[in-house]
Design a protein around this motif. Structure first.
Motif, short mmCIF file in Angstrom:
data_model
loop_
_atom_site.label_atom_id
_atom_site.label_comp_id
_atom_site.label_asym_id
_atom_site.label_seq_id
_atom_site.Cartn_x
_atom_site.Cartn_y
_atom_site.Cartn_z
N ALA A 61 0.84 -1.21 0.00
CA ALA A 61 0.00 0.00 0.00
C ALA A 61 0.87 1.25 0.00
O ALA A 61 0.54 2.24 -0.66
N ASN A 62 1.97 1.22 0.72
CA ASN A 62 2.85 2.38 0.79
C ASN A 62 3.71 2.55 -0.46
O ASN A 62 4.39 3.57 -0.60
N ALA A 63 3.69 1.58 -1.35
CA ALA A 63 4.45 1.69 -2.60
C ALA A 63 3.62 2.32 -3.72
O ALA A 63 4.11 2.48 -4.84
N THR A 64 2.38 2.69 -3.42
CA THR A 64 1.54 3.31 -4.44
C THR A 64 2.09 4.69 -4.78
O THR A 64 2.76 5.33 -3.97
N GLY A 65 1.78 5.17 -5.99
CA GLY A 65 2.33 6.43 -6.47
C GLY A 65 1.45 7.64 -6.30
O GLY A 65 1.89 8.77 -6.54
N TRP B 79 -4.04 14.23 6.22
CA TRP B 79 -2.82 13.59 6.73
C TRP B 79 -1.69 14.61 6.87
O TRP B 79 -0.52 14.30 6.68
N GLY B 80 -2.05 15.83 7.19
CA GLY B 80 -1.03 16.87 7.28
C GLY B 80 -0.38 17.17 5.95
O GLY B 80 0.71 17.71 5.88
N GLY B 81 -1.07 16.82 4.87
CA GLY B 81 -0.56 17.07 3.52
C GLY B 81 0.40 16.02 3.02
O GLY B 81 0.99 16.17 1.96
N ASP B 82 0.55 14.91 3.78
CA ASP B 82 1.53 13.91 3.38
C ASP B 82 1.02 12.49 3.66
O ASP B 82 0.97 12.06 4.81
N SER B 83 0.65 11.80 2.62
CA SER B 83 0.29 10.39 2.73
C SER B 83 1.38 9.60 2.02
O SER B 83 1.39 9.49 0.79
N HIS B 84 2.32 9.14 2.74
CA HIS B 84 3.55 8.45 2.30
C HIS B 84 4.26 9.15 1.14
O HIS B 84 4.85 8.54 0.27
N ASN C 143 0.65 2.00 -8.59
CA ASN C 143 -0.79 2.00 -8.40
C ASN C 143 -1.28 3.26 -7.70
O ASN C 143 -0.51 3.96 -7.05
N VAL C 144 -2.58 3.49 -7.83
CA VAL C 144 -3.26 4.57 -7.11
C VAL C 144 -3.98 3.94 -5.92
O VAL C 144 -4.75 3.00 -6.06
N HIS C 145 -3.72 4.48 -4.75
CA HIS C 145 -4.31 4.03 -3.49
C HIS C 145 -5.64 4.77 -3.31
O HIS C 145 -5.64 5.99 -3.13
N VAL C 146 -6.75 4.07 -3.37
CA VAL C 146 -8.08 4.68 -3.27
C VAL C 146 -8.61 4.47 -1.86
O VAL C 146 -8.51 3.37 -1.29
#
Length: 195
Positions: free
Chosen positions: A61-65, A80-85, A129-132
């Motif tokens: 999941a954290n490897a999504t782009g 997320w404070g402007g930062d999701s991984h 991938n896109v994390h939805v």
């Protein structure tokens, strides 16, 4: 080519949030129970990072782009404070964003529909991938034909109330099981959307 993948932890009776899910209580009562497999404790802090197959799922999941998430989802956690991984976050919404979004350069609100938001997220993700995230967003993406896969982390608990993942669908959706991973705390099922 990237795929759009909904990642969601869910109770056996289909709930992704407990009762009283509101801005002051994101996820509702008992929400963190759905994320024990991920290593979260009852108070929402990570007590132990997952290892083995569960850890590999978190890494996936954290490897999504890019992330495509519903407005309700992102606003409950202040984006997320402007930062999701560290990847761009796209939010389909017909209303302009609140003022805090100006502080988050990775967050983009898309006002011309879910298909446009997904196209922008896929372009940003490149070959990843896109994390939805988000029930409403997933339902609209299914309806528009732009959601490719579901990664459901089915947790052995019955919530009996709260917010269901697929409360309203425009029509029947056929799925193909792509992968099943059993861990002591959840069964992780990957589905492909049949078109």
């Amino acid at each position: 080519m990237s795929s759009s993948v909904l990642y969601m932890s869910m109770s056996v009776d289909g709930y992704i949030a407990g009762p009283n899910d509101e801005p002051g209580n994101p996820g509702g009562d008992g929400f963190m129970r759905l994320h024990h497999w991920y290593g979260y404790g009852p108070d929402g802090t990570i007590v132990r990072p997952p290892a083995g197959p569960a850890g590999q799922l978190v890494e996936e999941a954290n490897a999504t782009g890019a992330v495509l998430a519903g407005r309700r989802t992102v606003e409950q956690v202040d984006h997320w404070g402007g930062d999701s991984h560290g990847v761009p976050i796209f939010v389909p919404s017909h209303r302009p964003p609140g003022p805090t979004v100006a502080d988050y350069p990775l967050v983009t609100y898309v006002s011309d529909g879910i298909a446009s938001a997904m196209a922008q997220a896929k372009a940003a993700a490149g070959d990843r991938n896109v994390h939805v995230l988000g029930a409403y967003t997933a339902q609209r993406a299914l309806e528009a034909g732009v959601l490719d896969e579901l990664q459901i982390h089915q947790v052995p608990v019955l919530f009996g109330g709260g917010r269901r993942l697929f409360e309203v669908l425009p029509s029947r959706v056929e799925l193909e099981i792509a992968r099943v991973i059993d861990t002591p705390e959840a069964t992780h099922i990957r589905y492909r959307i049949r078109r």
